[in-house]
Scaffold this motif. Structure first.
Motif, short mmCIF file in Angstrom:
data_model
loop_
_atom_site.label_atom_id
_atom_site.label_comp_id
_atom_site.label_asym_id
_atom_site.label_seq_id
_atom_site.Cartn_x
_atom_site.Cartn_y
_atom_site.Cartn_z
N PHE A 247 0.92 -0.95 0.02
CA PHE A 247 0.07 -0.05 -0.16
C PHE A 247 0.87 1.10 0.10
CE2 PHE A 247 -2.48 -3.43 1.70
CZ PHE A 247 -3.82 -3.27 1.05
N PRO A 248 0.57 2.34 -0.78
CA PRO A 248 1.31 3.67 -0.98
C PRO A 248 1.62 4.07 0.54
CG PRO A 248 -0.61 3.63 -2.57
CD PRO A 248 -0.59 2.45 -1.74
N GLU A 249 0.57 3.97 1.61
CA GLU A 249 0.84 4.51 2.81
C GLU A 249 1.38 3.53 3.79
OE1 GLU A 249 -2.83 2.33 2.86
OE2 GLU A 249 -2.11 3.83 1.77
N GLU A 250 1.88 2.38 3.30
CA GLU A 250 2.67 1.23 4.13
C GLU A 250 3.67 0.48 3.18
OE1 GLU A 250 1.24 -2.23 7.18
OE2 GLU A 250 0.12 -1.62 5.71
N PRO A 251 4.66 1.35 2.34
CA PRO A 251 5.40 0.81 1.43
C PRO A 251 6.35 -0.48 1.79
CG PRO A 251 6.30 2.72 2.10
CD PRO A 251 5.01 2.60 2.61
N GLY A 252 6.65 -0.54 3.05
CA GLY A 252 7.71 -1.58 3.66
C GLY A 252 6.70 -3.02 4.02
N ALA A 253 5.45 -2.97 3.87
CA ALA A 253 4.71 -4.26 3.87
C ALA A 253 4.24 -4.98 2.64
CB ALA A 253 3.51 -3.89 5.01
N ALA A 254 4.42 -6.18 2.83
CA ALA A 254 3.93 -6.94 1.47
C ALA A 254 2.72 -8.02 2.13
CB ALA A 254 4.98 -7.83 0.76
N TRP A 255 1.55 -7.79 1.00
CA TRP A 255 0.32 -8.60 1.47
C TRP A 255 0.07 -9.52 0.10
CZ3 TRP A 255 -2.52 -7.45 5.76
CH2 TRP A 255 -1.92 -6.36 6.67
N LEU A 256 -0.20 -10.91 0.67
CA LEU A 256 -0.72 -11.69 -0.43
C LEU A 256 -2.45 -11.81 -0.45
CD1 LEU A 256 -0.29 -14.48 -2.07
CD2 LEU A 256 -0.71 -15.65 0.65
N ILE A 257 -2.82 -11.76 -1.75
CA ILE A 257 -4.10 -11.74 -1.87
C ILE A 257 -4.18 -13.34 -2.26
CG2 ILE A 257 -5.84 -11.54 -3.76
CD1 ILE A 257 -4.17 -8.92 -4.72
N HIS B 76 -3.14 -11.22 3.29
CA HIS B 76 -2.45 -11.69 4.46
C HIS B 76 -1.01 -11.17 4.41
CE1 HIS B 76 -5.36 -14.82 4.70
NE2 HIS B 76 -5.49 -15.05 3.34
N ARG B 77 -0.80 -10.42 5.46
CA ARG B 77 0.46 -9.74 5.70
C ARG B 77 1.79 -10.80 5.91
NH1 ARG B 77 1.94 -4.21 8.76
NH2 ARG B 77 4.24 -4.46 8.44
N TRP B 78 2.66 -10.49 4.91
CA TRP B 78 3.86 -11.40 4.86
C TRP B 78 4.68 -11.30 6.03
CZ3 TRP B 78 8.99 -10.40 4.67
CH2 TRP B 78 10.13 -11.64 4.37
N SER B 79 5.53 -12.05 6.47
CA SER B 79 6.66 -12.03 7.68
C SER B 79 7.45 -12.94 7.49
CB SER B 79 6.05 -11.56 8.89
OG SER B 79 5.69 -13.04 9.44
N HIS B 80 8.70 -12.90 7.99
CA HIS B 80 9.61 -14.03 7.72
C HIS B 80 9.02 -15.36 8.53
CE1 HIS B 80 12.93 -12.00 5.96
NE2 HIS B 80 12.72 -10.99 6.59
N GLU B 81 8.16 -15.17 9.74
CA GLU B 81 7.54 -16.26 10.33
C GLU B 81 6.36 -16.52 9.64
OE1 GLU B 81 8.05 -13.15 11.93
OE2 GLU B 81 9.94 -13.86 12.48
N GLY B 82 5.86 -16.22 8.69
CA GLY B 82 4.54 -16.67 7.91
C GLY B 82 3.59 -15.45 7.69
N TYR B 83 2.53 -15.77 7.22
CA TYR B 83 1.57 -14.54 7.05
C TYR B 83 0.61 -14.57 8.12
CZ TYR B 83 2.66 -15.18 2.36
OH TYR B 83 3.35 -15.21 1.08
N HIS B 84 0.32 -13.13 8.34
CA HIS B 84 -0.64 -12.78 9.59
C HIS B 84 -1.33 -11.51 9.55
CE1 HIS B 84 2.28 -9.83 10.84
NE2 HIS B 84 3.35 -10.66 10.49
#
Length: 111
Positions: free
Chosen positions: A52-62, A68-76
């Protein structure tokens, strides 16, 4: 690989290096800047990754109507998709084409 090949519409099986080159060309412009596609969430297939433009460091899976927000530990941090919400698409165009053609990726069990 055959399912990816068929979804992409290739007649001959591509080699891994050919796919890497194809994806790299879709991600990086000639001036070395990363290519970003802007789109509404409703236009994207399951398996695409967005930010999202307002949250450029986060990646989300559709996936199946949710993000679902991605992290090294999995999606949450699951949230519902708002179809006309503007996002930055991180998935390269060739992969979007394959996903849109019906290719089903394997996703992490945390999804």
């Amino acid at each position: 690989m055959n399912a990816w090949q068929q979804a992409y519409g290739l007649e001959a099986p591509p080699r891994a290096g050919e796919i890497d080159n194809l994806l790299h060309q879709a991600r990086v412009a000639q001036d070395k800047r990363q290519i970003r596609i802007h789109s509404g969430l409703g236009d994207l297939p399951d398996g695409a990754i967005v930010s999202f433009p307002e949250e450029p460091g986060a990646a989300w899976l559709i996936w199946q109507g949710n993000l679902h927000r991605w992290s090294h530990e999995g999606y949450h941090d699951r949230r519902s998709i708002i179809a006309d919400e503007e996002v930055i698409v991180l998935t390269p165009e060739p992969t979007l084409r394959v996903l849109s053609a019906g290719y089903k990726p394997v996703v992490h069990s945390s999804v």
